[in-house]
Design an enzyme around this catalytic site. Structure first.
Site, short mmCIF file in Angstrom:
data_model
loop_
_atom_site.label_atom_id
_atom_site.label_comp_id
_atom_site.label_asym_id
_atom_site.label_seq_id
_atom_site.Cartn_x
_atom_site.Cartn_y
_atom_site.Cartn_z
N ARG A 56 38.41 44.97 41.07
CA ARG A 56 37.97 46.36 40.01
C ARG A 56 36.22 45.62 40.24
NH1 ARG A 56 41.41 43.80 40.63
NH2 ARG A 56 44.38 43.98 39.80
N THR A 57 35.88 44.38 40.02
CA THR A 57 34.74 44.33 39.98
C THR A 57 33.39 45.13 40.73
OG1 THR A 57 34.70 41.88 39.43
CG2 THR A 57 32.92 42.67 39.67
N LYS A 84 25.97 37.55 63.14
CA LYS A 84 25.38 36.39 64.45
C LYS A 84 24.86 35.00 63.78
CE LYS A 84 22.69 40.64 64.14
NZ LYS A 84 22.39 41.98 65.35
N ARG A 106 29.44 37.83 44.28
CA ARG A 106 30.28 37.42 44.33
C ARG A 106 30.53 36.76 45.80
NH1 ARG A 106 36.23 39.46 42.91
NH2 ARG A 106 35.43 39.52 40.92
N HIS A 134 32.41 34.13 35.54
CA HIS A 134 33.07 35.91 36.01
C HIS A 134 32.03 36.09 34.84
CE1 HIS A 134 34.12 39.41 36.86
NE2 HIS A 134 35.22 39.18 37.23
N1 CP Z 1 39.33 40.91 37.07
C1 CP Z 1 38.41 40.51 39.02
O1 CP Z 1 37.53 39.61 38.87
O2 CP Z 1 38.81 41.80 39.41
P1 CP Z 1 38.43 41.60 41.21
O3 CP Z 1 38.21 40.62 41.96
O4 CP Z 1 39.88 42.36 41.61
O5 CP Z 1 37.09 42.22 41.24
#
Ligand code: CP
Length: 309
Positions: A56-57, A84, A106, A134
């Protein structure tokens, strides 16, 4: 906000949050057009730097950037010089030398986006770091509730599940509290943070008590691979005690909505039929993720006069 990092909701005040939500509403209109594109970030470059899996993100940041006409680069760790033994910081500084306008990060370790933000010229947007925060998930959750209820002030939002390990819970706790909602947490005692009362929320170990009169019930993903046998006896017991179905939902308000950040474990934290139909708004959350991330990129990734100069 231009040129600022977005590392967590903890760093934002109510006015910041309201500005992002109002901007998201305007961005959402772009998604309703035949041609879903505006020139707002034409000539800007966004790098998606995802060290942890995401559907999603990552996808919605990419779509958001493209709808704003930015050039979006999806950096893939598996095909990079990280293989590497190049370090994350050197990798990020290398990408920063190519003069991006924002880097979306992320990582499974809490604090990595902050570490990169301290080292990079480009603004860093946290797309989820370990069990820390998040922020864009909380923003899209708040936006979805705002869209559904027309307000956040005075609502009761119950977050159910593994609060202790959840960056979504932490960011949502900050976001909904700052926007005037009452936040309740519901979990087995082993999944509640220590000294939870100092967070300014009410904590419950009874699902029924926690959702009594709630306007919003937000479920968290159970990380089956990590948690069974450690924090509760079995998945079956968790599902029976804290899994939400239509029967248990009767204790919430009649017009309560059900949310989940995804990915979902059907039949564990949420019953199959509840996941797919009202009052579940899970796919509305996903749809709103694009608008909210457009707003975040627009507000944080524009060029400050110093960078322009
Ligand atoms: N809600 C969420 O962060 O989903 P993803 O891990 O698929 O990005």
């Amino acid at each position: 906000m231009i040129g600022r990092d977005l590392l967590g909701i903890e760093d934002l005040d109510r006015a910041d949050l309201e500005r992002i939500l109002e901007t998201s509403a305007r961005m959402g209109e772009v998604g309703l057009r035949d041609v879903k594109k505006v020139p707002t970030l034409r000539g800007r470059t966004i790098i998606n730097l995802f060290f942890e899996p995401s559907t999603r993100t990552r996808t919605s940041f990419e779509i958001a950037g493209k709808r704003l006409s930015a050039d979006v680069v999806n950096f893939s760790p598996s095909g990079s010089s990280l293989k590497k033994a190049e370090g994350i910081l050197d990798t990020a500084m290398t990408l920063d030398a190519m003069d991006p306008d924002a880097v979306v990060v992320r990582h499974e370790v809490a604090g990595v986006p902050k570490r990169l933000a301290d080292a990079l010229d480009a603004p860093v947007v946290n797309a989820g770091d370990g069990a820390h925060e998040h922020p864009t998930q909380a923003l899209l959750d708040a936006y979805t509730v705002w869209e559904e209820k027309g307000r956040l002030d005075g609502l009761t939002v119950t977050i159910v599940g593994d609060v202790l390990h959840s960056r979504v819970a932490r960011s949502n706790l900050y976001a909904f509290s700052k926007l005037g909602a009452e936040v309740r947490l519901a979990a087995p005692p082993t999944m509640l943070p220590p000294a939870v009362e100092t967070l300014g929320v009410k904590a419950y170990t009874s699902l029924r008590e926690a959702i009594e009169g709630a306007d919003v019930v937000m479920l968290l993903r159970i990380q089956k691979e990590r948690l069974e046998g450690c924090f509760f006896p079995s998945i079956r017991e968790y599902a029976a005690t804290f899994g939400l179905d239509r029967d248990k939902l009767r204790y919430a308000r009649d017009d309560a909505i059900v949310m989940h950040p995804g990915p979902i474990n059907r039949g564990v934290e949420i019953a199959h039929d509840l996941a797919d139909q009202r009052p579940s708004v899970i796919l509305d959350q996903v749809r709103n993720g694009v608008a909210v991330r457009m707003a975040v990129l627009y507000l944080f990734a524009g060029r400050s006069p110093e960078r322009e100069g």
